[in-house]
Design a protein around this motif. Structure first.
Motif, mmCIF file in Angstrom:
data_model
loop_
_atom_site.group_PDB
_atom_site.id
_atom_site.type_symbol
_atom_site.label_atom_id
_atom_site.label_comp_id
_atom_site.label_asym_id
_atom_site.label_seq_id
_atom_site.Cartn_x
_atom_site.Cartn_y
_atom_site.Cartn_z
ATOM 1 N N LEU A 19 19.278 89.848 17.965
ATOM 2 C CA LEU A 19 19.245 88.823 19.022
ATOM 3 C C LEU A 19 20.200 87.673 18.716
ATOM 4 C CD1 LEU A 19 15.437 88.692 19.890
ATOM 5 C CD2 LEU A 19 17.312 89.552 21.318
ATOM 6 N N LEU A 20 20.277 87.282 17.457
ATOM 7 C CA LEU A 20 21.221 86.219 17.091
ATOM 8 C C LEU A 20 22.662 86.654 17.346
ATOM 9 C CD1 LEU A 20 19.832 84.632 13.811
ATOM 10 C CD2 LEU A 20 20.273 83.501 15.982
ATOM 11 N N LEU A 21 23.000 87.865 16.978
ATOM 12 C CA LEU A 21 24.360 88.348 17.205
ATOM 13 C C LEU A 21 24.675 88.415 18.699
ATOM 14 C CD1 LEU A 21 24.693 91.104 14.455
ATOM 15 C CD2 LEU A 21 25.758 88.838 14.511
ATOM 16 N N THR A 25 27.575 86.270 20.510
ATOM 17 C CA THR A 25 28.583 86.917 21.351
ATOM 18 C C THR A 25 28.626 86.262 22.725
ATOM 19 O OG1 THR A 25 28.322 89.000 20.166
ATOM 20 C CG2 THR A 25 29.295 89.121 22.358
ATOM 21 N N ASN A 26 27.467 85.938 23.277
ATOM 22 C CA ASN A 26 27.438 85.261 24.576
ATOM 23 C C ASN A 26 28.102 83.887 24.507
ATOM 24 O OD1 ASN A 26 26.214 87.364 25.925
ATOM 25 N ND2 ASN A 26 24.155 86.573 25.615
ATOM 26 N N ARG A 27 27.879 83.172 23.416
ATOM 27 C CA ARG A 27 28.539 81.875 23.240
ATOM 28 C C ARG A 27 30.043 82.050 23.169
ATOM 29 N NH1 ARG A 27 24.578 79.125 18.769
ATOM 30 N NH2 ARG A 27 25.789 77.220 18.969
ATOM 31 N N PHE A 28 30.474 83.056 22.437
ATOM 32 C CA PHE A 28 31.908 83.337 22.319
ATOM 33 C C PHE A 28 32.512 83.647 23.685
ATOM 34 C CE2 PHE A 28 35.436 86.273 21.858
ATOM 35 C CZ PHE A 28 36.258 85.586 20.985
ATOM 36 N N LEU A 29 31.864 84.523 24.432
ATOM 37 C CA LEU A 29 32.390 84.891 25.750
ATOM 38 C C LEU A 29 32.411 83.702 26.700
ATOM 39 C CD1 LEU A 29 30.700 88.390 26.195
ATOM 40 C CD2 LEU A 29 33.107 87.901 25.650
ATOM 41 N N LYS A 65 33.117 82.742 15.143
ATOM 42 C CA LYS A 65 33.604 83.913 14.404
ATOM 43 C C LYS A 65 32.895 84.010 13.053
ATOM 44 C CE LYS A 65 37.357 83.718 12.108
ATOM 45 N NZ LYS A 65 38.730 83.597 11.625
ATOM 46 N N TRP A 66 32.774 82.874 12.346
ATOM 47 C CA TRP A 66 32.092 82.882 11.051
ATOM 48 C C TRP A 66 30.600 83.133 11.199
ATOM 49 C CZ3 TRP A 66 33.952 83.871 6.582
ATOM 50 C CH2 TRP A 66 35.310 83.651 6.351
ATOM 51 N N MET A 67 30.000 82.613 12.263
ATOM 52 C CA MET A 67 28.577 82.887 12.514
ATOM 53 C C MET A 67 28.366 84.389 12.665
ATOM 54 S SD MET A 67 28.025 79.734 15.227
ATOM 55 C CE MET A 67 27.170 80.737 16.390
ATOM 56 N N GLN A 68 29.250 85.028 13.447
ATOM 57 C CA GLN A 68 29.139 86.464 13.662
ATOM 58 C C GLN A 68 29.402 87.234 12.372
ATOM 59 O OE1 GLN A 68 31.986 86.709 16.904
ATOM 60 N NE2 GLN A 68 30.342 87.141 18.345
ATOM 61 N N PHE A 69 30.411 86.834 11.632
ATOM 62 C CA PHE A 69 30.749 87.500 10.376
ATOM 63 C C PHE A 69 29.574 87.460 9.408
ATOM 64 C CE2 PHE A 69 32.478 87.247 6.042
ATOM 65 C CZ PHE A 69 33.148 88.465 5.970
ATOM 66 N N LEU A 70 28.991 86.287 9.236
ATOM 67 C CA LEU A 70 27.859 86.154 8.320
ATOM 68 C C LEU A 70 26.628 86.895 8.840
ATOM 69 C CD1 LEU A 70 28.344 82.410 7.368
ATOM 70 C CD2 LEU A 70 28.739 84.392 5.894
ATOM 71 N N GLY A 71 26.412 86.884 10.149
ATOM 72 C CA GLY A 71 25.292 87.613 10.737
ATOM 73 C C GLY A 71 25.429 89.114 10.535
#
Length: 135
Positions: A19-21, A25-29, A65-71
């Motif tokens: 759910l976090l990822l 992703t929604n924030r990124f988009l 990007k870093w949030m996603q990478f770490l997640g």
């Protein structure tokens, strides 16, 4: 005391990480769409405020990007920990799961920083609207 790690402990993080990822992703988009819109606006008006907003958004994109990478790293190590429990390597499993938790903490911390930046950007926009209203 060192509690035993079983397969269900890392598996409990799967829904949360997924759910976090998805939220990341929604924030990124959402930011990507805003950047495209601001880019078009800048090409028409050459307003320096738009450039400042794009700079802020660039930083926020890097944070996401870093949030996603770490997640993703956290999810990966959760799976590794489950594999290690399954194959009978409990010490390595605990280490992998512990690192997974640390990666998730870091991801959430960066998420908080990005949220603060988002709020600050909205405050700037609101102050501009208020200044135009007073003029």
């Amino acid at each position: 005391m060192n509690p035993a790690l079983n397969l269900t402990t890392p598996a409990l993080l799967f829904p949360a990480i997924s759910l976090l990822l998805l939220a990341y992703t929604n924030r990124f988009l959402g930011l990507a769409a805003i950047i495209r819109h601001l880019y078009d606006d800048y090409r028409k008006s050459r307003d320096q405020k738009i450039l400042r907003q794009i700079g802020n958004l660039r930083t926020r994109i890097a944070l996401i990007k870093w949030m996603q990478f770490l997640g993703v790293g956290s999810l990966f190590l959760c799976v590794v920990a489950m594999f290690q429990v399954y194959t009978g390597w409990p010490v390595l499993a605990q280490l992998s799961f512990g690192i997974s938790l640390l990666l998730m903490i870091a991801s959430l911390g960066i998420s908080l920083a990005e949220l603060v930046m988002s709020s600050d950007a909205l405050k700037i926009l609101l102050s501009d609207l208020e200044a135009q209203k007073e003029a």
